[in-house]
Design a protein around this motif. Structure first.
Motif, PDB file in Angstrom:
ATOM      1  N   ASP A   4       0.912  -1.125   0.043  1.00  0.00           N
ATOM      2  CA  ASP A   4      -0.120   0.018   0.057  1.00  0.00           C
ATOM      3  C   ASP A   4       1.010   1.172   0.035  1.00  0.00           C
ATOM      4  O   ASP A   4       1.738   1.381   0.788  1.00  0.00           O
ATOM      5  CB  ASP A   4      -0.990   0.081   1.252  1.00  0.00           C
ATOM      6  CG  ASP A   4      -2.028  -1.146   1.154  1.00  0.00           C
ATOM      7  OD1 ASP A   4      -2.824  -0.923   0.121  1.00  0.00           O
ATOM      8  OD2 ASP A   4      -2.280  -1.794   1.986  1.00  0.00           O
ATOM      9  N   ILE A   5       0.515   1.988  -1.071  1.00  0.00           N
ATOM     10  CA  ILE A   5       1.678   3.499  -1.210  1.00  0.00           C
ATOM     11  C   ILE A   5       0.503   4.489  -0.679  1.00  0.00           C
ATOM     12  O   ILE A   5      -0.325   4.803  -1.458  1.00  0.00           O
ATOM     13  CB  ILE A   5       2.007   3.646  -2.421  1.00  0.00           C
ATOM     14  CG1 ILE A   5       2.877   2.209  -2.646  1.00  0.00           C
ATOM     15  CG2 ILE A   5       2.730   4.735  -2.536  1.00  0.00           C
ATOM     16  CD1 ILE A   5       3.540   2.443  -4.219  1.00  0.00           C
ATOM     17  N   VAL A   6       0.884   5.080   0.334  1.00  0.00           N
ATOM     18  CA  VAL A   6       0.146   6.417   0.853  1.00  0.00           C
ATOM     19  C   VAL A   6       0.787   7.648   0.426  1.00  0.00           C
ATOM     20  O   VAL A   6       2.078   7.795   1.015  1.00  0.00           O
ATOM     21  CB  VAL A   6       0.040   6.289   2.392  1.00  0.00           C
ATOM     22  CG1 VAL A   6      -0.695   7.469   2.758  1.00  0.00           C
ATOM     23  CG2 VAL A   6      -0.636   4.978   2.903  1.00  0.00           C
ATOM     24  N   ILE A   7       0.073   8.448  -0.225  1.00  0.00           N
ATOM     25  CA  ILE A   7       0.925   9.856  -0.892  1.00  0.00           C
ATOM     26  C   ILE A   7       0.145  11.034   0.040  1.00  0.00           C
ATOM     27  O   ILE A   7      -1.240  11.003  -0.292  1.00  0.00           O
ATOM     28  CB  ILE A   7       0.777   9.863  -2.425  1.00  0.00           C
ATOM     29  CG1 ILE A   7       1.467   8.679  -2.970  1.00  0.00           C
ATOM     30  CG2 ILE A   7       1.508  11.058  -2.782  1.00  0.00           C
ATOM     31  CD1 ILE A   7       1.456   8.704  -4.692  1.00  0.00           C
ATOM     32  N   THR A  91      -4.472  -2.776   3.319  1.00  0.00           N
ATOM     33  CA  THR A  91      -4.834  -4.336   3.314  1.00  0.00           C
ATOM     34  C   THR A  91      -3.985  -4.935   4.468  1.00  0.00           C
ATOM     35  O   THR A  91      -2.848  -4.549   4.620  1.00  0.00           O
ATOM     36  CB  THR A  91      -4.015  -4.896   2.086  1.00  0.00           C
ATOM     37  OG1 THR A  91      -4.817  -4.248   0.871  1.00  0.00           O
ATOM     38  CG2 THR A  91      -4.214  -6.275   2.027  1.00  0.00           C
ATOM     39  N   GLU A  92      -4.527  -5.613   5.170  1.00  0.00           N
ATOM     40  CA  GLU A  92      -4.172  -6.252   6.442  1.00  0.00           C
ATOM     41  C   GLU A  92      -2.811  -7.016   6.109  1.00  0.00           C
ATOM     42  O   GLU A  92      -2.903  -7.838   5.300  1.00  0.00           O
ATOM     43  CB  GLU A  92      -5.242  -7.178   7.030  1.00  0.00           C
ATOM     44  CG  GLU A  92      -4.716  -7.647   8.710  1.00  0.00           C
ATOM     45  CD  GLU A  92      -5.825  -8.223   9.380  1.00  0.00           C
ATOM     46  OE1 GLU A  92      -5.586  -9.246  10.221  1.00  0.00           O
ATOM     47  OE2 GLU A  92      -7.117  -8.305   8.795  1.00  0.00           O
ATOM     48  N   GLY A  93      -1.756  -6.860   6.739  1.00  0.00           N
ATOM     49  CA  GLY A  93      -0.583  -7.484   6.705  1.00  0.00           C
ATOM     50  C   GLY A  93       0.088  -7.025   5.564  1.00  0.00           C
ATOM     51  O   GLY A  93       1.416  -7.618   5.274  1.00  0.00           O
ATOM     52  N   SER A  94      -0.024  -5.738   4.773  1.00  0.00           N
ATOM     53  CA  SER A  94       0.731  -5.352   3.917  1.00  0.00           C
ATOM     54  C   SER A  94       1.880  -4.563   4.331  1.00  0.00           C
ATOM     55  O   SER A  94       2.006  -4.101   5.458  1.00  0.00           O
ATOM     56  CB  SER A  94      -0.238  -4.252   2.977  1.00  0.00           C
ATOM     57  OG  SER A  94      -0.489  -3.217   3.601  1.00  0.00           O
ATOM     58  N   ARG A  95       2.843  -4.356   3.151  1.00  0.00           N
ATOM     59  CA  ARG A  95       3.944  -3.270   3.492  1.00  0.00           C
ATOM     60  C   ARG A  95       3.320  -2.004   2.970  1.00  0.00           C
ATOM     61  O   ARG A  95       2.558  -1.968   2.152  1.00  0.00           O
ATOM     62  CB  ARG A  95       4.910  -3.806   2.543  1.00  0.00           C
ATOM     63  CG  ARG A  95       5.624  -4.987   2.785  1.00  0.00           C
ATOM     64  CD  ARG A  95       6.925  -5.430   1.872  1.00  0.00           C
ATOM     65  NE  ARG A  95       6.279  -5.106   0.502  1.00  0.00           N
ATOM     66  CZ  ARG A  95       7.306  -5.359  -0.463  1.00  0.00           C
ATOM     67  NH1 ARG A  95       8.472  -5.613  -0.145  1.00  0.00           N
ATOM     68  NH2 ARG A  95       6.838  -5.303  -1.754  1.00  0.00           N
ATOM     69  N   VAL A  96       3.698  -1.047   3.839  1.00  0.00           N
ATOM     70  CA  VAL A  96       3.062   0.368   3.626  1.00  0.00           C
ATOM     71  C   VAL A  96       4.332   1.497   3.252  1.00  0.00           C
ATOM     72  O   VAL A  96       5.205   1.603   4.154  1.00  0.00           O
ATOM     73  CB  VAL A  96       1.889   0.954   4.705  1.00  0.00           C
ATOM     74  CG1 VAL A  96       1.803   2.309   4.333  1.00  0.00           C
ATOM     75  CG2 VAL A  96       0.979   0.067   4.904  1.00  0.00           C
ATOM     76  N   LEU A  97       4.225   2.058   1.949  1.00  0.00           N
ATOM     77  CA  LEU A  97       5.213   3.142   1.925  1.00  0.00           C
ATOM     78  C   LEU A  97       4.646   4.509   1.719  1.00  0.00           C
ATOM     79  O   LEU A  97       3.467   4.474   1.137  1.00  0.00           O
ATOM     80  CB  LEU A  97       5.697   2.943   0.418  1.00  0.00           C
ATOM     81  CG  LEU A  97       6.664   3.980  -0.105  1.00  0.00           C
ATOM     82  CD1 LEU A  97       8.129   3.813   0.671  1.00  0.00           C
ATOM     83  CD2 LEU A  97       7.126   3.573  -1.610  1.00  0.00           C
ATOM     84  N   ILE A  98       5.131   5.512   2.658  1.00  0.00           N
ATOM     85  CA  ILE A  98       4.617   6.597   2.926  1.00  0.00           C
ATOM     86  C   ILE A  98       5.484   7.829   2.063  1.00  0.00           C
ATOM     87  O   ILE A  98       6.611   7.721   2.263  1.00  0.00           O
ATOM     88  CB  ILE A  98       4.467   7.058   4.489  1.00  0.00           C
ATOM     89  CG1 ILE A  98       3.781   6.133   5.144  1.00  0.00           C
ATOM     90  CG2 ILE A  98       3.979   8.388   4.444  1.00  0.00           C
ATOM     91  CD1 ILE A  98       3.662   5.940   6.373  1.00  0.00           C
ATOM     92  N   LEU A  99       4.765   8.572   1.304  1.00  0.00           N
ATOM     93  CA  LEU A  99       5.358   9.414   0.205  1.00  0.00           C
ATOM     94  C   LEU A  99       4.647  10.680   0.342  1.00  0.00           C
ATOM     95  O   LEU A  99       3.676  10.889   1.143  1.00  0.00           O
ATOM     96  CB  LEU A  99       5.315   8.787  -1.168  1.00  0.00           C
ATOM     97  CG  LEU A  99       6.170   7.509  -1.657  1.00  0.00           C
ATOM     98  CD1 LEU A  99       5.769   6.916  -2.872  1.00  0.00           C
ATOM     99  CD2 LEU A  99       7.473   7.523  -1.096  1.00  0.00           C
TER     100      LEU A  99
END
Length: 448
Positions: A4-7, A91-99
């Motif tokens: 999951d990529i959060v911008i 998503t439960e258990g995902s990796r999250v990248l914060i940009l």
């Protein structure tokens, strides 16, 4: 694994002094947030969540062509609060990248490297060392390990001496975010929920914070005002210029070229000063582009010369053509091999045949000009009657005299000759001479 990529793109950007949301201001002709999305899209099995707030409808409209989950942050209460708004969508258990939508130049390989460091017991943080870290959150380490980030306004005098700063870009598991974000406090100098506070939480739970740094500080540089935007623009343009020269192009001055899209060059191209390339532009081998030219979404083949102050827009130029100076090729123009378009000539949606010459002061629109045609100065194809557009066809080898008006729909046959000053309204057959102008009347000793 799902990423999951959060911008974060909800801020107003008051220092830009603009009615437009900050993330829609451009670098290399493209909104900053679009740069971020383009890089993030290359990460496999990823979903992009864009947190919007100020000017949300403008941002959504600008990015309508992208597959993005828009998340609204109604109140801007800090970066931690912004990420928390996206938490239900992750998503439960995902990796999250914060940009960040105003940090446009972080490359995909940096993002991928950070994500590879995310485990059940570790997270990744992108830092950078600055000569002047004024205003940035400082990285606090103990025995080399990152233990906290202290915002500038909350930092002690000793902590403000630290040159390693937080870029804000991090990768962490969704499970950790779900645990840590609800516990954030706004008890700080700005009364905001700092995302950076989760670093101390990670350290307290023995979750390793793996730090990494980019090759250039500009890759993580944010834009807060017009000056920073201009500085980042010039740095980015210089990188593009360096790449062109590495691929064999000669630039008269690498500081005076602007690329707002994709430019590819063959070997031994020469590009003069103050040139602008927009969209997708392809130059073949031994192409020369003169000073002050603008090329948009076009192809210029081997050996062609674009003389100074010319504009080529959505057109195709074949081998060994000459265009300009001061020429304008509008969308739909196709020049065949060896064609010549001279000074102050405008073309639109027209085919100019092999070896044909349209040398000066002419408009060719909705036309098909055959091979080796010579079009004299001041010629106009009258292609529009106020409602509809019509086509003009000129056969190979024809000669069109200066100051001729070709009133479409009309055709001129092969090897035909049109006398100068004619207005042609009827078709002209092959090998014919056609003259259509008023008889000259002279009155001697005429008094005004």
């Amino acid at each position: 694994m799902i990423t999951d990529i959060v911008i974060l793109a909800a801020g107003q950007g008051t220092r830009m002094r603009s009615a437009k949301p900050k993330v829609l201001h451009t670098i290399a002709g493209k909104p900053m947030v679009e740069h971020v999305i383009n890089q993030a899209q290359s990460i496999p099995d990823s979903r992009i969540h864009l947190v919007v707030g100020h000017g949300a409808e403008q941002v959504k409209a600008a990015l309508s062509d992208y597959s993005v989950n828009f998340v609204t942050q109604s109140e801007q209460l800090g970066t931690g609060h912004a990420v928390a708004q996206a938490l239900p969508s992750l998503t439960e258990g995902s990796r999250v990248l914060i940009l960040y939508g105003d940090v446009p130049l972080t490359p995909a390989d940096v993002m991928t490297a950070m994500l590879s460091q995310v485990t059940a017991n570790s997270m990744s943080l992108l830092t950078v060392e600055l000569a002047n870290p004024q205003g940035y959150g400082r990285i606090v380490r103990q025995s080399g390990a990152i233990t906290a980030i202290v915002e500038h306004k909350d930092a002690s005098d000793d902590q403000r001496q630290i040159r390693e700063i937080n870029t804000g870009i991090m990768a962490v598991s969704q499970s950790h975010l779900a645990k840590w974000l609800p516990t954030l406090s706004s008890d700080n100098a700005q009364s905001e929920y700092y995302l950076t506070d989760i670093i101390a939480m990670a350290a307290s739970e023995q979750v390793a914070v793996v730090g990494s740094q980019p090759a250039f500080e500009q890759l993580v540089q944010g834009v807060n005002n017009r000056q920073q935007q201009a500085e980042l623009e010039r740095w980015y343009q210089r990188q593009l210029a360096e790449q062109l020269m590495a691929e064999g192009a000669t630039l008269a001055d690498p500081a005076r070229i602007d690329i707002r899209g994709e430019l590819s060059t063959g070997s031994d191209c020469f590009i003069d000063i103050n040139t602008l390339f927009e969209g997708k532009v392809e130059l073949g081998n031994n192409v020369t582009v003169g000073a002050n030219c603008i090329l948009k979404n076009c192809t210029v083949a081997d050996g062609s010369v674009i003389e100074p102050n010319s504009i080529i827009d959505q057109s195709t130029v074949a081998e060994n053509c000459t265009v300009g100076p001061y020429a304008r090729l509008r969308p739909g123009t196709e020049l065949a091999i060896g064609a010549k378009i001279g000074n102050f000539v405008e073309t639109k949606k027209s085919l100019i045949g092999e070896g044909a010459k349209v040398n000066h002061l002419t408009y060719i629109g909705d036309a098909e000009i055959g091979a080796k045609v010579n079009v004299g100065a001041g010629t106009i194809t009258c292609n529009y009657d106020g409602v509809n557009k019509f086509k003009t066809v000129v056969g190979s080898g024809a000669f069109i005299g200066s100051n001729t008006s070709l009133v479409a729909p009309v055709s001129v046959g092969e090897n035909a000759v049109i006398g100068a000053g004619s207005t042609i309204t009827k078709d002209v057959e092959d090998n014919a001479l056609s003259v259509a102008r008023g008889r000259q009347l002279t009155k001697s000793n005429w008094k005004k």
